[in-house]
Write a protein that holds these residues in place. Structure first.
Motif, short mmCIF file in Angstrom:
data_model
loop_
_atom_site.label_atom_id
_atom_site.label_comp_id
_atom_site.label_asym_id
_atom_site.label_seq_id
_atom_site.Cartn_x
_atom_site.Cartn_y
_atom_site.Cartn_z
N THR A 344 0.86 -1.18 0.00
CA THR A 344 0.00 0.00 0.00
C THR A 344 0.89 1.23 0.00
O THR A 344 1.70 1.41 0.91
N TYR A 345 0.78 2.06 -1.01
CA TYR A 345 1.63 3.24 -1.12
C TYR A 345 1.16 4.33 -0.15
O TYR A 345 -0.04 4.41 0.16
N PRO A 346 2.07 5.16 0.34
CA PRO A 346 1.68 6.25 1.26
C PRO A 346 0.63 7.16 0.62
O PRO A 346 0.71 7.50 -0.56
N GLY A 347 -0.34 7.54 1.41
CA GLY A 347 -1.39 8.43 0.95
C GLY A 347 -2.52 7.74 0.20
O GLY A 347 -3.43 8.41 -0.30
N ARG A 348 -2.46 6.40 0.09
CA ARG A 348 -3.51 5.67 -0.61
C ARG A 348 -4.16 4.68 0.35
O ARG A 348 -3.49 4.09 1.19
N ASP A 349 -5.46 4.52 0.17
CA ASP A 349 -6.21 3.60 1.02
C ASP A 349 -6.30 2.21 0.41
O ASP A 349 -6.41 1.21 1.13
N VAL A 350 -6.26 2.15 -0.92
CA VAL A 350 -6.42 0.87 -1.61
C VAL A 350 -5.04 0.29 -1.90
O VAL A 350 -4.17 0.98 -2.45
N PRO A 351 -4.78 -0.96 -1.55
CA PRO A 351 -3.46 -1.56 -1.81
C PRO A 351 -3.18 -1.67 -3.30
O PRO A 351 -4.08 -1.97 -4.10
N ALA A 352 -1.93 -1.41 -3.68
CA ALA A 352 -1.53 -1.64 -5.07
C ALA A 352 -1.44 -3.13 -5.35
O ALA A 352 -1.71 -3.58 -6.47
N LEU A 353 -1.03 -3.91 -4.35
CA LEU A 353 -1.06 -5.37 -4.40
C LEU A 353 -1.72 -5.85 -3.12
O LEU A 353 -1.44 -5.33 -2.04
N ASP A 354 -2.57 -6.85 -3.24
CA ASP A 354 -3.29 -7.34 -2.07
C ASP A 354 -3.18 -8.86 -2.01
O ASP A 354 -3.91 -9.59 -2.68
N GLY A 355 -2.20 -9.33 -1.24
CA GLY A 355 -2.03 -10.77 -1.08
C GLY A 355 -1.61 -11.47 -2.35
O GLY A 355 -2.05 -12.60 -2.62
N PHE A 356 -0.75 -10.84 -3.15
CA PHE A 356 -0.37 -11.38 -4.45
C PHE A 356 0.69 -12.47 -4.29
O PHE A 356 1.68 -12.30 -3.58
N SER A 357 0.49 -13.59 -4.98
CA SER A 357 1.45 -14.70 -4.96
C SER A 357 1.80 -15.08 -6.38
O SER A 357 0.94 -15.08 -7.28
N LEU A 358 3.08 -15.40 -6.58
CA LEU A 358 3.56 -15.74 -7.92
C LEU A 358 4.80 -16.63 -7.77
O LEU A 358 5.64 -16.37 -6.91
N THR A 359 4.90 -17.64 -8.61
CA THR A 359 6.07 -18.51 -8.63
C THR A 359 6.68 -18.49 -10.02
O THR A 359 5.98 -18.71 -11.01
N VAL A 360 7.99 -18.18 -10.09
CA VAL A 360 8.71 -18.15 -11.37
C VAL A 360 9.83 -19.16 -11.29
O VAL A 360 10.75 -19.03 -10.47
N HIS A 361 9.77 -20.17 -12.13
CA HIS A 361 10.77 -21.24 -12.11
C HIS A 361 12.01 -20.84 -12.90
O HIS A 361 11.94 -19.96 -13.77
N PRO A 362 13.14 -21.47 -12.66
CA PRO A 362 14.37 -21.13 -13.37
C PRO A 362 14.21 -21.28 -14.88
O PRO A 362 13.65 -22.26 -15.36
N GLY A 363 14.67 -20.28 -15.63
CA GLY A 363 14.61 -20.31 -17.08
C GLY A 363 13.24 -20.04 -17.66
O GLY A 363 13.07 -20.08 -18.88
N GLU A 364 12.23 -19.77 -16.82
CA GLU A 364 10.85 -19.56 -17.30
C GLU A 364 10.62 -18.08 -17.61
O GLU A 364 11.16 -17.19 -16.95
N THR A 365 9.79 -17.83 -18.62
CA THR A 365 9.36 -16.47 -18.95
C THR A 365 7.89 -16.34 -18.59
O THR A 365 7.04 -17.03 -19.17
N VAL A 366 7.59 -15.46 -17.63
CA VAL A 366 6.22 -15.26 -17.17
C VAL A 366 5.78 -13.86 -17.59
O VAL A 366 6.46 -12.87 -17.30
N ALA A 367 4.65 -13.77 -18.27
CA ALA A 367 4.09 -12.48 -18.68
C ALA A 367 2.97 -12.10 -17.72
O ALA A 367 2.08 -12.91 -17.44
N LEU A 368 3.01 -10.88 -17.22
CA LEU A 368 1.96 -10.35 -16.35
C LEU A 368 1.06 -9.44 -17.18
O LEU A 368 1.54 -8.49 -17.81
N VAL A 369 -0.21 -9.74 -17.18
CA VAL A 369 -1.18 -8.92 -17.92
C VAL A 369 -2.29 -8.50 -16.96
O VAL A 369 -2.46 -9.09 -15.88
N GLY A 370 -3.03 -7.49 -17.37
CA GLY A 370 -4.12 -7.02 -16.54
C GLY A 370 -4.36 -5.53 -16.78
O GLY A 370 -3.58 -4.87 -17.46
N PRO A 371 -5.43 -4.99 -16.22
CA PRO A 371 -5.75 -3.58 -16.44
C PRO A 371 -4.72 -2.66 -15.80
O PRO A 371 -3.99 -3.05 -14.89
N SER A 372 -4.68 -1.42 -16.28
CA SER A 372 -3.78 -0.42 -15.70
C SER A 372 -4.15 -0.19 -14.24
O SER A 372 -5.33 -0.11 -13.89
#
Length: 551
Positions: A344-372
């Motif tokens: 949660t960034y200072p001055g903001r009430d809504v978290p930029a990330l809320d309980g986000f989990s991600l696993t990236v394995h060695p040599g893997e390319t992971v693309a993150l998509v989603g709204p702005s």
């Protein structure tokens, strides 16, 4: 701010040496003032009462000349010490300010205005010149000289000493009253100047966009408005400075007049000798002069004092705690995990990330998509160590990233942001930022791998072509390929890409995608993608929503 802020002694150790030298030189000045007054009183008494000839006054005249030369030498030494100390202190404070800003990191910097920080690091610190070269030396003299002069007068005429002791405190009282008003005015002036600098820098940075949408004239009017506010604040401060100087001059003049009237009456009545009367009359103005000068020099140094207070606020901002381990696992074979990260960034009430989990394995390319605004760039900031999660962890295999040294961790990462920053320097210098010790051949090979060699060789001086700040003169696609060349040169096992094809035309996008395809080979990659053309590069696509995501 206090006359001598203890934080100066803490953050600029040169101040201590300067204060010691100022006390020594101030003591010498006080002694020379008393010696000069004593010689003058003695010569005038011998000349008028005893009829001494010029030949008979040769020795005291030579001594007086020596005292005058000594005072000149001491004054010169004070100036030299003040300016050298000022330069050293400014250098120390500027270095500490920049180091603290870097240590606080992008998360803190995102809440600050770059124009204000730039003004603080340049003009704000430079304003301390008057504080060290004028105010502090005069403050030392204001303590030593009146005490020494008053004691010498007390030995000759206790009544005059009592008069001086009774009137002298009036000057500091009025100085304090005027100083409080001046400080408030100067605080307002500095805030206006900081606003003007920040706004002006933002306008200059966005001038092309403003011109395209026809808003340049409106911003020029806004700058005129802020400039006029700064002018009024400055003139208000100067008005107080001039009026305070008048008040202090009037007080000291009346005080010296009281002493002179008392001496004159007692001299006529025969209750006081001529030599003592002359000595007191010569010394009395010297008792008030340092205090008057302190009041005058305070206004010259007020801007520096205000800026220093803001500098100390930055220096005393707590730095987020970091680890010290350097035994980071080889990221070519390590798994990187985000485990329930919440930011949660200072001055903001809504978290930029809320309980986000991600696993990236060695040599893997992971693309993150989603709204702005879903938090994709925040994920990269967490992986870079620029932002520490409020809760949750980043794990390298099963080791917590918080325990590792940030510098050691970032040495394992190549980062290509959405808008890469190019610095004022040659093309080669900008590519070599990825590995400063790289040879010209390595720089050329990196540029070729990034599809940048052709346009670089077409530049007037090739790799030695100087670039303007932010890479002015290059297209967005060319700047992006230079950033990719940095990543090739760095050759780190973990690659973070933040929408590398943003705002590019079709031809430039194809060249960048081709370079990224080569760059990701043999590396672990986290890629933020808005355009579907990037998705074929990924082994796996993770959709980031403004809510808890597990992948």
């Amino acid at each position: 701010m206090k006359p001598l802020d203890p934080r100066l002694l803490k953050y600029a150790r040169t101040t201590r040496v300067f204060l010691v030298s100022s006390v020594a030189l101030g003591t010498a000045t006080a002694g020379l003032i008393i010696a000069q007054a004593t010689l003058l009183a003695d010569m005038l008494t011998r000349a008028f009462l005893r009829g001494a000839s010029l030949a008979g006054l040769r020795t005291p005249l030579l001594l007086l000349l020596a005292v005058v030369l000594a005072r000149t030498l001491v004054a010169w030494l004070q100036e030299v010490a003040a300016h050298r100390s000022s330069a050293a202190v400014k250098s120390q404070l500027r270095g500490r300010l920049l180091a603290r800003a870097l240590a606080l990191g992008p998360r803190w910097l995102s809440g600050e205005r770059s124009g204000e920080l730039a003004t603080l690091a340049t003009r704000g610190i430079d304003a301390l010149d008057d504080y060290f070269s004028r105010y502090l030396p005069q403050l030392v003299l204001a303590v030593i000289v009146p005490a020494a002069v008053g004691f010498r007068i007390l030995l000759g005429d206790w009544l005059s000493a009592v008069t001086i002791a009774a009137t002298l405190p009036l000057i500091p009282v009025f100085m304090i009253l005027v100083g409080l008003t001046t400080q408030r005015k100067m605080d307002r002036q500095w805030r206006t100047l900081s606003l003007l600098a920040a706004h002006f820098l933002d306008v200059v940075a966005g001038l092309p966009t403003l011109k395209i949408f026809g808003r340049a004239r409106a911003q020029a009017a806004k700058i005129r408005e802020v400039t006029d506010r700064h002018r009024r604040a400055t003139m208000s401060t100067l008005r107080i400075a001039f009026l305070s100087a008048l008040v202090l001059e009037l007080l000291s003049t009346l005080s010296v007049a009281l002493v002179a009237v008392s001496i004159g009456l007692r001299l006529v009545e025969g209750g006081l000798g001529l030599e003592t009367a002359l000595l007191v009359l010569i010394l009395a103005p010297e008792a008030y002069l340092p205090l008057r000068q302190v009041g005058a020099q305070y206004h010259a140094s007020a801007e520096g004092l205000t800026a220093a207070a803001r500098i100390f606020e930055v220096l005393e901002t707590p730095v987020p705690s970091t680890g010290s381990r350097t035994d980071i696992p080889d990221l070519s074979h390590a798994t990187v995990r985000l485990d329930g990260a919440t930011v949660t960034y200072p001055g903001r009430d809504v978290p930029a990330l809320d309980g986000f989990s991600l696993t990236v394995h060695p040599g893997e390319t992971v693309a993150l998509v989603g709204p702005s605004g879903a938090g994709k760039s925040t994920v990269l900031s967490v992986l870079l160590g620029f932002v520490q999660p409020d809760s949750g962890r980043v794990l390298v295999d099963w080791d917590d990233l918080a325990g590792f040294s940030p510098d050691a961790w970032r040495a394992m990462i190549s980062w290509v942001p959405q808008r890469p920053h190019l610095f004022a320097g040659t093309v080669a210098d900008n590519i070599r930022l990825g590995r400063p010790e790289a040879s010209p051949a390595a720089v050329r090979a990196a540029a070729e791998a990034a599809n940048a060699l052709e346009f670089i060789e077409a530049l007037p001086a090739g790799f030695d072509t100087p670039l303007g700040e932010r890479g002015s003169g290059l297209s967005a696609g060319q700047r992006q390929r230079i950033a990719l060349a940095r990543a090739f040169l760095r050759d780190a096992p973990l690659l973070l890409l933040d929408e590398p094809t943003s705002n590019l035309d079709a031809e430039s996008e194809a060249l960048v995608i081709d370079a990224v395809q080569r760059l990701k080979t043999g590396r672990t990659v986290v890629l933020v993608a808005h355009r579907p053309t990037l998705l074929p590069l990924a082994d796996r696509v993770v959709t980031v929503e403004p809510e808890t995501v597990t992948a």
